[in-house]
Design a protein around this motif. Structure first.
Motif, PDB file in Angstrom:
ATOM      1  N   SER A 172       0.828  -1.214   0.000  1.00 61.46           N
ATOM      2  CA  SER A 172       0.000   0.000   0.000  1.00 61.46           C
ATOM      3  C   SER A 172       0.864   1.266   0.000  1.00 61.46           C
ATOM      4  CB  SER A 172      -0.916   0.003   1.221  1.00 61.46           C
ATOM      5  OG  SER A 172      -0.152   0.193   2.399  1.00 61.46           O
ATOM      6  N   LEU A 229      -6.078   8.876  -3.270  1.00 64.07           N
ATOM      7  CA  LEU A 229      -6.252   7.721  -2.401  1.00 64.07           C
ATOM      8  C   LEU A 229      -7.696   7.253  -2.358  1.00 64.07           C
ATOM      9  CD1 LEU A 229      -3.970   8.513   0.650  1.00 64.07           C
ATOM     10  CD2 LEU A 229      -3.548   6.961  -1.263  1.00 64.07           C
ATOM     11  N   ARG A 239      -8.324   5.216  -5.390  1.00 65.57           N
ATOM     12  CA  ARG A 239      -7.672   3.891  -5.313  1.00 65.57           C
ATOM     13  C   ARG A 239      -8.439   2.974  -4.357  1.00 65.57           C
ATOM     14  NH1 ARG A 239      -4.933   6.227  -8.782  1.00 65.57           N
ATOM     15  NH2 ARG A 239      -6.771   5.455  -9.856  1.00 65.57           N
ATOM     16  N   PHE A 240      -8.901   3.584  -3.232  1.00 63.47           N
ATOM     17  CA  PHE A 240      -9.637   2.790  -2.250  1.00 63.47           C
ATOM     18  C   PHE A 240     -10.902   2.193  -2.872  1.00 63.47           C
ATOM     19  CE2 PHE A 240     -11.195   1.247   1.637  1.00 63.47           C
ATOM     20  CZ  PHE A 240     -12.525   1.615   1.768  1.00 63.47           C
ATOM     21  N   GLU A 242     -11.835  -1.764  -3.463  1.00 62.48           N
ATOM     22  CA  GLU A 242     -13.083  -2.339  -2.942  1.00 62.48           C
ATOM     23  C   GLU A 242     -13.854  -3.042  -4.050  1.00 62.48           C
ATOM     24  OE1 GLU A 242     -15.444   0.152   0.133  1.00 62.48           O
ATOM     25  OE2 GLU A 242     -15.308  -2.015   0.379  1.00 62.48           O
ATOM     26  N   GLU A 252      -6.810  -2.531   1.684  1.00 65.71           N
ATOM     27  CA  GLU A 252      -7.949  -1.664   1.997  1.00 65.71           C
ATOM     28  C   GLU A 252      -7.723  -0.795   3.232  1.00 65.71           C
ATOM     29  OE1 GLU A 252     -10.992  -4.856   1.772  1.00 65.71           O
ATOM     30  OE2 GLU A 252     -12.166  -3.375   0.705  1.00 65.71           O
ATOM     31  N   LEU A 270      -5.111   2.068   3.169  1.00 65.79           N
ATOM     32  CA  LEU A 270      -5.601   3.178   2.346  1.00 65.79           C
ATOM     33  C   LEU A 270      -6.640   3.992   3.103  1.00 65.79           C
ATOM     34  CD1 LEU A 270      -5.899   1.571  -1.220  1.00 65.79           C
ATOM     35  CD2 LEU A 270      -4.165   3.143  -0.349  1.00 65.79           C
ATOM     36  N   LEU A 271      -7.552   3.280   3.726  1.00 64.55           N
ATOM     37  CA  LEU A 271      -8.623   3.963   4.445  1.00 64.55           C
ATOM     38  C   LEU A 271      -8.040   4.793   5.595  1.00 64.55           C
ATOM     39  CD1 LEU A 271     -11.685   4.173   4.299  1.00 64.55           C
ATOM     40  CD2 LEU A 271     -11.846   2.308   5.942  1.00 64.55           C
ATOM     41  N   ILE A 316      -6.644   7.895   4.325  1.00 63.42           N
ATOM     42  CA  ILE A 316      -7.691   8.866   3.981  1.00 63.42           C
ATOM     43  C   ILE A 316      -8.172   9.574   5.244  1.00 63.42           C
ATOM     44  CG2 ILE A 316     -10.066   9.096   3.136  1.00 63.42           C
ATOM     45  CD1 ILE A 316      -9.406   6.669   1.289  1.00 63.42           C
TER      46      ILE A 316
END
Lengths: 519, 556
Positions: free
Chosen positions: A73, A80, A83-84, A88, A130, A133-134, A137
């Motif tokens: 990641s 971002l 990408r997230f 998903e 996932e 990335l989250l 964010i």
């Protein structure tokens, strides 16, 4: 990326997305991820067996793949949020279709284990991407210590939710295929929802929403066709096209058709192929009919136990002396199919419409306890003894009941599995019949679909094996075949066995051990 | 309802299952009925008699019957005594049974699908010395001659059909009654040593050539080497012999719960060893084959009761058994005594029976109230510990699922981590392997019997049904969906339990001796409750009576 900060009075200024809603996202992502993992492990143990090995491999590989995703990641830069959502949607598609694809792959692919673990690795890596990335964010709006504590705790809570829901709700209510597709749909819907939650970070959202819609449509279509999908995967397991499949209270009946005719399978075991079944059924029926005729008079009353396909009945009814036939078969769906299903009814020459035939749908073991006596011939055509419920129909007690209900000059023929592939099982049946007080003449014929197949001809009194074929239409059984079939070469010669009794069921154990070698 | 349903489940099955038992939206409990055999009539009788005296019952002259022998109690001992009397030519007899059905704890029920047991549900193939059992099993067609050594051979269809047992542990069913999966080398070594020890006892003979342990117990040795075992608990005995394997200890506990309704820690070591050693003919032999029927020992009860015809009077609560005297005495009263009078409360009012001899085949706790000389202090009856049991019959509309890799359904299906004994499949022995069936679930309450009766009497039929469903639901997630009906029998005084010292209690031996014209039968006279014991005492009492009627001396 400096554009948003520099843009003066942009209509969509940076507003932090509602953190609570993003945390809901975390729970859903964690739950779905673990469900994919459990799905793969369960599928592996269903199709390959050894659940400890399958669960260990899948869990281990999945966790390490998540690590790979998390590590990777750091290389993801740019938008971002975009990408997230991409990740998903990828998880939704790969994870959602994983169970149906694996089901189909099992019939098609040689190295199924590799495919299975490949899926696990891909899904694990994507899920591993996932959360980092989250978190990145959310990092803009939440203090790091709060972020880590909330995201990780919700991640673990999601895992608990999945591990409870999967065995208690998803598998019993939806089954594996639909669980996979439904979880994929949930994943995709969360991604679609995210396009609104993260709208201010995404820029143009049209493309990604269309992508989400396509994934949802694909998974939805998979769901609609999931019942047909089961049959597809079954289609792959069978060599030929499935023309009929039904699950009855007692068994799974599948009929397939190919270039060489059609085949009947019960619980996945071949019962006959129309191309060569005449060899089996002529050999099963006629020696007993001849033996009874030679001992006394041409047989008039005939009992068929099993034989719900009506093919033994066809051979019996070809004898003009026969006045009444009683056929006892467990499954009314089987005898009903043999009457109604055109290819089968033609093959058994509409035996079930013959007024001389009476069908009894009952367990032959139970029926036999109160059965009438005086049968000139009894044809015993049960499936092979691959479980205790069938094993009881090959016991000394059962043969004693049957012998007691035979006319004094009557004869019995028993299908007795293969004396070559299951030599001990075959001789166990022969010796058990002898232990029931019968004189037994074992014999065998070649049936290409099955290989070398064995039968046991028996009477209460001593008798010479019949040599003369009966005066009915035949394709296979002639004088030469009759003479050859009572001789056993060295590799099928008699072996010592236990007697199969209700309280030991030795035959089931022999059979299980012997056929396992050939599978 | 005294304890709440959740309290009950927690108490009987452990707290985790009680948690699963709560919550709304659960499917309703299936219908069914509660049987409490003999309870209402028995307690009414107990409460009617004040101050130790029997209820004051006046019986009109036209309601007195005369007979040679009256048998009080229509359980296996009473039916066995009557069966023996008929075979010995005594045809003038009456059996009075409190309940509306015969058989006591060996009674059975039936549905449109199958017969099923309500209690005792198997015997083992008798050995050569078990003359009465051999005769009885031969009459019902369960024997198939003898082997070369003269030992009886059970008929194939009467022996329990394979697979006999399976065991549920941590989510899987395993073949057999001992958990081999995951057993260590030490577990297996201890099992082998235990089997060798039981074999040693199976081969042991005393100076008179008697087995150490036999069925019935009376055929076994009373040598001090054997009786010493009755003075310690089975658990202590296992400890002393270094049998510490948890799997072996589980097996021993299961054996004690199964046959005695006790844990090994409370069971006489004599009874614990007897469970294993009495059923092995000689060292190295297999356990004597189990003989059973869909209705369990109800099949034998039906045969015994069928032979009696109208000599068997059901629904008769015996209130008083007293030596006859004066003008009402039996005219043919044999030397020295005038026979007996029995007063019973029948379905149409009180009745009296005058007989030359009586056989008491009722539990001693009943006899204490009912038999006049005992009430008068002529004999102190031993106090027998009787355990409480619940039995549920679960009627299913279809078979339960077996998952791939699980051992297939067996006759006896045991849950390793449950205080229940698991369940027996009623249709197994009849050979029907598809469609509706009945599962018989057994729960022995191994704790203090008085506490159990106080606490469990308040449990309703639905409470028990929920306990059974929760217990078996662990192994069968589809049980509730398949279950159409749950009938329950609650046995408050089910059967005698062989606690330490109970088997060779001198008071128990004394209780077997006749008291004037009154003779004694009942399985508890052996200190343990098995069909074989009940039949043995019934036959012994019948033989005493036959000797007495013939004018011979009553055996001491």
């Amino acid at each position: 990326m400096t554009a948003p900060a520099d843009a003066p009075a942009a209509p969509r200024a940076h507003r932090p997305p509602p953190a609570t809603l993003l945390y809901v996202n975390v729970v859903v992502v964690a739950t779905c991820g673990l469900v994919y993992e459990l799905l793969a492990a369960t599928l592996g143990s269903y199709l390959l067996g050894d659940s400890v090995l399958q669960f260990s491999l899948v869990i281990g590989l999945y966790l390490s793949a998540m690590g790979v995703g998390a590590w990777a990641s750091r290389h993801i830069e740019g938008n971002l949020a975009r990408r997230f959502i991409d990740v998903e949607l990828a998880v939704a598609l790969v994870g959602g279709l994983s169970a149906p694809i694996l089901f189909l792959a099992f019939a098609e692919v040689q190295r199924f284990q590799v495919v299975l673990l490949g899926f696990v690795f891909v899904i694990g890596s994507l899920v591993g991407l996932e959360l980092p990335l989250l978190m990145r964010i959310l990092q803009r709006d939440v203090a790091f210590k709060d972020l880590v504590s909330r995201v990780l705790s919700l991640d673990y809570a999601g895992a608990l939710l999945a591990s409870v829901l999967f065995p208690l709700l998803f598998v019993p209510e939806l089954g594996l295929l639909r669980t996979s597709l439904v979880i994929g749909l949930v994943n995709a819907l969360v991604a679609l929802w995210g396009t609104w939650l993260l709208a201010d970070q995404l820029g143009r959202t049209t493309v990604i929403r269309v992508q989400a819609a396509v994934v949802i449509a694909l998974l939805g279509a998979g769901l609609v066709f999931s019942s047909r999908l089961t049959t597809w995967s079954e289609d792959r397991i069978y060599a030929d096209e499935i023309v009929h499949a039904q699950t009855t209270r007692f068994q799974r009946i599948v009929v397939t058709t190919g270039k060489s005719g059609f085949q009947l399978f019960l619980n996945g075991n071949l019962q006959f192929a129309s191309a060569d079944e005449y060899r089996y059924h002529e050999a099963l029926v006629h020696p007993a009919m001849v033996a009874a005729a030679e001992a006394g008079r041409p047989p008039r009353r005939v009992l068929i136990l099993g034989g719900g396909d009506g093919l033994a009945a066809r051979e019996v009814l070809a004898h003009p002396s026969v006045e009444a036939v009683t056929l006892v078969d467990l499954d009314p769906a089987m005898t009903g199919l043999s009457r109604r299903f055109a290819p089968l009814a033609e093959l058994n020459r509409h035996a079930f419409d013959d007024p001389r035939l009476t069908v009894v749908n009952d367990d032959a073991f139970v029926w036999m306890s109160d059965a009438p006596a005086g049968w000139d011939v009894a044809i015993v055509d049960f499936p092979d003894p691959n479980g205790f419920a069938l094993g009881k129909l090959y016991t000394r007690h059962f043969y004693q009941l049957l012998a007691a209900r035979l006319a004094p000059d009557g004869a019995i023929a028993v299908q007795a599995t293969s004396p070559l592939f299951a030599r001990r099982s075959f001789w166990c049946i022969v010796r058990t019949m002898r232990a029931a007080g019968l004189t037994v003449a074992p014999y065998h014929v070649a049936v290409p679909s099955f290989g070398v197949w064995g039968f046991a001809l028996a009477r209460r009194a001593a008798f010479p094996p019949p040599t003369e074929p009966p005066a009915v239409p035949r394709r296979f059984l002639d004088r030469e075949a009759m003479a050859a079939m009572f001789r056993f070469p060295a590799d099928m010669a008699e072996v010592e066995t236990e007697i199969n009794r209700l309280d030991n069921q030795m035959l089931v154990r022999y059979y299980d051990a012997e056929w396992r070698r050939w599978q | 309802m005294t304890p709440s349903r959740r309290d009950l489940v927690a108490w009987l099955l452990g707290a985790p299952l009680a948690v699963a038992c709560r919550g709304r939206g659960r499917p309703p409990t299936p219908d069914g009925e509660l049987l409490t055999p003999g309870k209402a009539a028995g307690h009414r009788l107990r409460d009617a008699g004040r101050g130790g005296a029997p209820p004051d019952v006046r019986i009109p002259d036209d309601r007195w019957r005369r007979t040679e022998v009256v048998v009080v109690g229509g359980g296996v001992a009473g039916l066995g005594a009557a069966w023996r009397l008929l075979r010995q030519g005594v045809r003038d007899l009456i059996v009075l049974e409190l309940d509306d059905v015969a058989g006591g704890t060996a009674q059975a029920g039936a549905s449109a699908v199958t017969a099923y047991p309500w209690g005792a549900h198997y015997v083992v193939t008798p050995m050569r010395h078990q003359v009465a059992m051999r005769a009885l099993l031969a009459e019902v067609g369960a024997l198939d001659g003898e082997d070369a050594g003269g030992e009886p051979v059970a008929a194939e269809a009467a022996r329990v059909r394979e697979p006999e047992e399976r065991l549920f542990h941590l989510g899987r069913w395993y073949e057999g009654g001992y958990l081999h999966a995951g057993a260590s080398a030490d577990d297996h070594a201890q099992l082998a040593r235990f089997t060798a020890e039981m074999d040693r006892w199976a081969g042991w003979r005393d100076g008179a050539g008697r087995r150490a342990f036999a069925l019935p117990a009376a055929a076994g040795s009373d040598d001090a080497t054997v009786t010493a075992l009755d003075r310690e608990s089975f658990a202590t005995w296992l400890d002393r012999h270094g049998f510490t394997s948890s799997r072996l200890r589980w097996l021993c506990d299961y054996a004690c719960r199964d046959d005695y309704g006790l844990l090994a820690a409370d069971t006489s070591a004599w009874a614990g060893v007897a469970y294993f050693a009495a059923r092995v003919a000689h060292p190295g032999a297999e356990h004597q084959p189990v003989v059973t029927w869909p209705d369990g020992n109800g099949r034998l009860v039906a045969h015994l009761a069928g032979a009696l015809g109208d000599r068997l009077r059901l629904g008769h609560a015996v209130a008083d058994v007293r030596p006859a005297a004066g003008p009402r005495a039996h005219p043919a009263g044999d030397g020295g005594d005038g026979g007996v009078e029995v007063v019973a409360l029948g379905p149409d009012g009180p009745v009296g029976v005058r007989a030359r001899r009586a056989i008491i085949a009722a539990p001693l706790f009943v006899a204490r109230h009912v038999v006049a000389p005992v009430r008068a202090g002529a004999r102190a009856l031993p106090v027998i510990d009787r355990g409480a049991w619940a039995v549920a019959n679960l009627h299913l509309d279809e078979r339960l699922r077996t998952r791939p890799g699980d051992a297939p359904v067996a006759w006896d299906n045991i849950l390793h981590d449950s205080p229940s004994l698991g369940y027996v499949v009623a249709t197994h022995q009849g050979g029907r392997d598809h469609g509706p069936t009945v599962l018989t679930w057994y729960y022995p309450f191994t704790g203090d019997a008085a506490t159990a009766r106080r606490e469990l009497d308040g449990a309703s039929r639905a409470d028990w049904a929920e306990v059974a469903l929760a217990d078996l639901g662990r192994a069968h997630p589809d049980l509730r969906a398949r279950c159409r009906r749950v009938d329950v029998a609650y046995w408050g005084h089910a059967m005698a339990r062989p606690r330490v010292g109970a088997v060779f209690d001198p008071a128990l031996a004394a209780a077997r001796a006749p008291l004037g014209p009154i003779h004694w039968a009942g399985s508890e006279l052996s200190g343990l409750a098995l069909f074989e014991e009940a039949l043995d005492h019934g036959v012994r009492a019948a033989d005493e009576v036959v000797a007495a009627l013939a004018g011979g001396a009553v055996p001491p």
